[in-house]
Design a protein around this motif. Structure first.
Motif, PDB file in Angstrom:
ATOM      1  N   ARG A  88       0.840  -1.205   0.000  1.00 44.61           N
ATOM      2  CA  ARG A  88       0.000   0.000   0.000  1.00 44.61           C
ATOM      3  C   ARG A  88       0.876   1.257   0.000  1.00 44.61           C
ATOM      4  NH1 ARG A  88      -4.036   2.335   4.740  1.00 44.61           N
ATOM      5  NH2 ARG A  88      -4.075   4.422   3.851  1.00 44.61           N
ATOM      6  N   ALA A  89       1.899   1.266   0.855  1.00 46.14           N
ATOM      7  CA  ALA A  89       2.786   2.426   0.925  1.00 46.14           C
ATOM      8  C   ALA A  89       3.488   2.652  -0.408  1.00 46.14           C
ATOM      9  CB  ALA A  89       3.801   2.259   2.052  1.00 46.14           C
ATOM     10  N   LEU A  90       4.017   1.592  -1.004  1.00 45.96           N
ATOM     11  CA  LEU A  90       4.734   1.738  -2.281  1.00 45.96           C
ATOM     12  C   LEU A  90       3.817   2.242  -3.393  1.00 45.96           C
ATOM     13  CD1 LEU A  90       7.096  -1.353  -2.300  1.00 45.96           C
ATOM     14  CD2 LEU A  90       7.706   1.056  -2.048  1.00 45.96           C
ATOM     15  N   GLN A  91       2.622   1.695  -3.464  1.00 42.85           N
ATOM     16  CA  GLN A  91       1.675   2.149  -4.482  1.00 42.85           C
ATOM     17  C   GLN A  91       1.304   3.616  -4.252  1.00 42.85           C
ATOM     18  OE1 GLN A  91      -1.483  -0.736  -4.193  1.00 42.85           O
ATOM     19  NE2 GLN A  91      -0.236  -2.349  -5.127  1.00 42.85           N
ATOM     20  N   GLY A  92       1.131   3.982  -2.993  1.00 42.43           N
ATOM     21  CA  GLY A  92       0.804   5.366  -2.679  1.00 42.43           C
ATOM     22  C   GLY A  92       1.937   6.322  -2.996  1.00 42.43           C
ATOM     23  N   TYR A  93       3.166   5.934  -2.635  1.00 46.28           N
ATOM     24  CA  TYR A  93       4.318   6.783  -2.964  1.00 46.28           C
ATOM     25  C   TYR A  93       4.425   6.975  -4.479  1.00 46.28           C
ATOM     26  CZ  TYR A  93       6.333   6.343   1.791  1.00 46.28           C
ATOM     27  OH  TYR A  93       6.569   6.407   3.144  1.00 46.28           O
ATOM     28  N   GLU A  94       4.229   5.890  -5.212  1.00 47.01           N
ATOM     29  CA  GLU A  94       4.330   5.982  -6.665  1.00 47.01           C
ATOM     30  C   GLU A  94       3.260   6.911  -7.227  1.00 47.01           C
ATOM     31  OE1 GLU A  94       4.260   2.937 -10.423  1.00 47.01           O
ATOM     32  OE2 GLU A  94       5.459   2.386  -8.665  1.00 47.01           O
ATOM     33  N   LYS A  95       2.058   6.811  -6.697  1.00 44.31           N
ATOM     34  CA  LYS A  95       0.972   7.671  -7.168  1.00 44.31           C
ATOM     35  C   LYS A  95       1.227   9.130  -6.779  1.00 44.31           C
ATOM     36  CE  LYS A  95      -4.024   8.011  -7.427  1.00 44.31           C
ATOM     37  NZ  LYS A  95      -5.291   7.405  -7.050  1.00 44.31           N
ATOM     38  N   ALA A  96       1.704   9.339  -5.549  1.00 43.05           N
ATOM     39  CA  ALA A  96       1.919  10.706  -5.063  1.00 43.05           C
ATOM     40  C   ALA A  96       3.136  11.368  -5.708  1.00 43.05           C
ATOM     41  CB  ALA A  96       2.077  10.701  -3.545  1.00 43.05           C
ATOM     42  N   LEU A  97       4.190  10.594  -5.953  1.00 43.80           N
ATOM     43  CA  LEU A  97       5.467  11.175  -6.389  1.00 43.80           C
ATOM     44  C   LEU A  97       5.841  10.851  -7.829  1.00 43.80           C
ATOM     45  CD1 LEU A  97       7.458  10.179  -3.175  1.00 43.80           C
ATOM     46  CD2 LEU A  97       6.506  12.442  -3.699  1.00 43.80           C
ATOM     47  N   GLY A  98       5.284   9.785  -8.373  1.00 42.55           N
ATOM     48  CA  GLY A  98       5.684   9.304  -9.693  1.00 42.55           C
ATOM     49  C   GLY A  98       6.695   8.177  -9.549  1.00 42.55           C
ATOM     50  N   ALA A  99       6.679   7.263 -10.503  1.00 44.25           N
ATOM     51  CA  ALA A  99       7.519   6.063 -10.435  1.00 44.25           C
ATOM     52  C   ALA A  99       9.003   6.397 -10.353  1.00 44.25           C
ATOM     53  CB  ALA A  99       7.237   5.158 -11.630  1.00 44.25           C
ATOM     54  N   GLU A 100       9.439   7.393 -11.092  1.00 44.13           N
ATOM     55  CA  GLU A 100      10.865   7.743 -11.079  1.00 44.13           C
ATOM     56  C   GLU A 100      11.266   8.431  -9.770  1.00 44.13           C
ATOM     57  OE1 GLU A 100      13.388   6.971 -13.238  1.00 44.13           O
ATOM     58  OE2 GLU A 100      11.835   5.662 -14.039  1.00 44.13           O
ATOM     59  N   ASN A 101      10.391   9.259  -9.245  1.00 40.37           N
ATOM     60  CA  ASN A 101      10.729  10.034  -8.051  1.00 40.37           C
ATOM     61  C   ASN A 101      10.821   9.203  -6.774  1.00 40.37           C
ATOM     62  OD1 ASN A 101      10.972  12.430  -9.488  1.00 40.37           O
ATOM     63  ND2 ASN A 101       8.799  12.888  -9.285  1.00 40.37           N
ATOM     64  N   ILE A 102      10.144   8.060  -6.740  1.00 49.54           N
ATOM     65  CA  ILE A 102      10.262   7.251  -5.524  1.00 49.54           C
ATOM     66  C   ILE A 102      11.682   6.708  -5.361  1.00 49.54           C
ATOM     67  CG2 ILE A 102       7.824   6.640  -5.459  1.00 49.54           C
ATOM     68  CD1 ILE A 102       8.641   3.785  -6.285  1.00 49.54           C
ATOM     69  N   MET A 103      12.434   6.678  -6.458  1.00 47.45           N
ATOM     70  CA  MET A 103      13.797   6.157  -6.387  1.00 47.45           C
ATOM     71  C   MET A 103      14.779   7.156  -5.765  1.00 47.45           C
ATOM     72  SD  MET A 103      13.491   3.111  -7.158  1.00 47.45           S
ATOM     73  CE  MET A 103      15.216   2.713  -7.067  1.00 47.45           C
ATOM     74  N   THR A 104      14.290   8.343  -5.441  1.00 47.31           N
ATOM     75  CA  THR A 104      15.138   9.320  -4.752  1.00 47.31           C
ATOM     76  C   THR A 104      14.447   9.864  -3.506  1.00 47.31           C
ATOM     77  OG1 THR A 104      14.321  11.086  -6.205  1.00 47.31           O
ATOM     78  CG2 THR A 104      16.407  10.017  -6.828  1.00 47.31           C
ATOM     79  N   TYR A 105      13.399   9.202  -3.050  1.00 49.93           N
ATOM     80  CA  TYR A 105      12.661   9.613  -1.853  1.00 49.93           C
ATOM     81  C   TYR A 105      12.938   8.577  -0.762  1.00 49.93           C
ATOM     82  CZ  TYR A 105       8.817  11.185   1.106  1.00 49.93           C
ATOM     83  OH  TYR A 105       8.073  11.655   2.165  1.00 49.93           O
ATOM     84  N   MET A 106      13.688   8.991   0.241  1.00 46.46           N
ATOM     85  CA  MET A 106      14.177   8.043   1.253  1.00 46.46           C
ATOM     86  C   MET A 106      13.077   7.204   1.905  1.00 46.46           C
ATOM     87  SD  MET A 106      17.437   7.869   1.262  1.00 46.46           S
ATOM     88  CE  MET A 106      18.095   7.353   2.830  1.00 46.46           C
ATOM     89  N   PRO A 107      11.944   7.776   2.326  1.00 44.71           N
ATOM     90  CA  PRO A 107      10.916   6.905   2.913  1.00 44.71           C
ATOM     91  C   PRO A 107      10.442   5.804   1.954  1.00 44.71           C
ATOM     92  CG  PRO A 107      10.505   9.173   3.535  1.00 44.71           C
ATOM     93  CD  PRO A 107      11.596   9.199   2.487  1.00 44.71           C
ATOM     94  N   ALA A 108      10.335   6.111   0.666  1.00 44.35           N
ATOM     95  CA  ALA A 108       9.941   5.080  -0.297  1.00 44.35           C
ATOM     96  C   ALA A 108      11.028   4.023  -0.434  1.00 44.35           C
ATOM     97  CB  ALA A 108       9.623   5.712  -1.653  1.00 44.35           C
ATOM     98  N   LEU A 109      12.288   4.467  -0.474  1.00 42.73           N
ATOM     99  CA  LEU A 109      13.402   3.513  -0.541  1.00 42.73           C
ATOM    100  C   LEU A 109      13.423   2.612   0.690  1.00 42.73           C
ATOM    101  CD1 LEU A 109      16.189   5.864  -1.932  1.00 42.73           C
ATOM    102  CD2 LEU A 109      14.908   4.111  -3.196  1.00 42.73           C
ATOM    103  N   ASN A 110      13.142   3.197   1.850  1.00 38.18           N
ATOM    104  CA  ASN A 110      13.094   2.395   3.082  1.00 38.18           C
ATOM    105  C   ASN A 110      11.982   1.356   3.002  1.00 38.18           C
ATOM    106  OD1 ASN A 110      15.220   3.869   4.159  1.00 38.18           O
ATOM    107  ND2 ASN A 110      13.885   5.258   5.277  1.00 38.18           N
TER     108      ASN A 110
END
Length: 176
Positions: A88-110
């Motif tokens: 749920r968190a990963l899908q939400g991060y991707e929707k909120a930030l975009g697929a590419e941006n989650i790769m530079t957002y520390m909470p998503a990486l965690n």
């Protein structure tokens, strides 16, 4: 200390104010560290419900609490629930930030790393390898490949590679 801060925030800002909910989430972190897992779950649920109401279910601060619930459920042995929270968190991060941006957002990486750790715990080493590698790539982008956390994570990946070799799992199998 968190209890006193929480009481003050509730009194001045109200129980559903985002500043209050951040303290509630931090209290959940403290309870988890203290091994008070049932209390932590109750507190995280309160923080999650409040953040969903105040910010929406896909706001990054809401998703941080979703990730924390994933960590807690893992510690409690509720592995299916943990996976649901991480997904749920990963899908939400991707929707909120975009697929590419989650790769530079520390909470998503965690969260990616945490899901990899869950798969490792479940002996799904191929999935763990994929997620660990993905997270490490992101960490290296954010903090640089020479950062101590990147060294530590590479060591974990090397140990995973050893486990996979010992169990006859090839990297190509982990990519299918």
């Amino acid at each position: 200390m968190y209890q006193r801060a929480l009481q003050g925030k509730e009194k001045t800002l109200g129980p559903e104010h985002i500043s209050t909910l951040k303290i509630v989430n931090n209290l959940g972190n403290l309870y988890t560290e203290q091994g008070k897992l049932a209390e932590a779950e109750r507190i995280y649920q309160r923080a999650l419900q409040g953040k969903e109401k105040a910010l929406g279910p896909e706001h990054v601060l809401t998703l941080d609490t979703v990730n924390n619930l994933g960590l807690l459920y893992t510690e409690q042995g509720k592995l299916a629930e943990a996976e649901q929270m991480y997904q749920r968190a990963l899908q939400g991060y991707e929707k909120a930030l975009g697929a590419e941006n989650i790769m530079t957002y520390m909470p998503a990486l965690n969260t990616i790393w945490n899901l990899g750790s869950l798969f490792k715990l479940q002996a799904d080493l191929a999935k763990a390898k994929i997620l660990y590698s993905k997270a490490l790539t992101g960490y290296e982008k954010v903090v640089g490949p020479d950062h101590p956390d990147c060294y530590r994570r590479r060591e974990i990946l090397r140990a995973l590679d050893t486990m996979m070799a010992e169990n006859g799992i090839s990297y190509s199998e982990s990519r299918d």
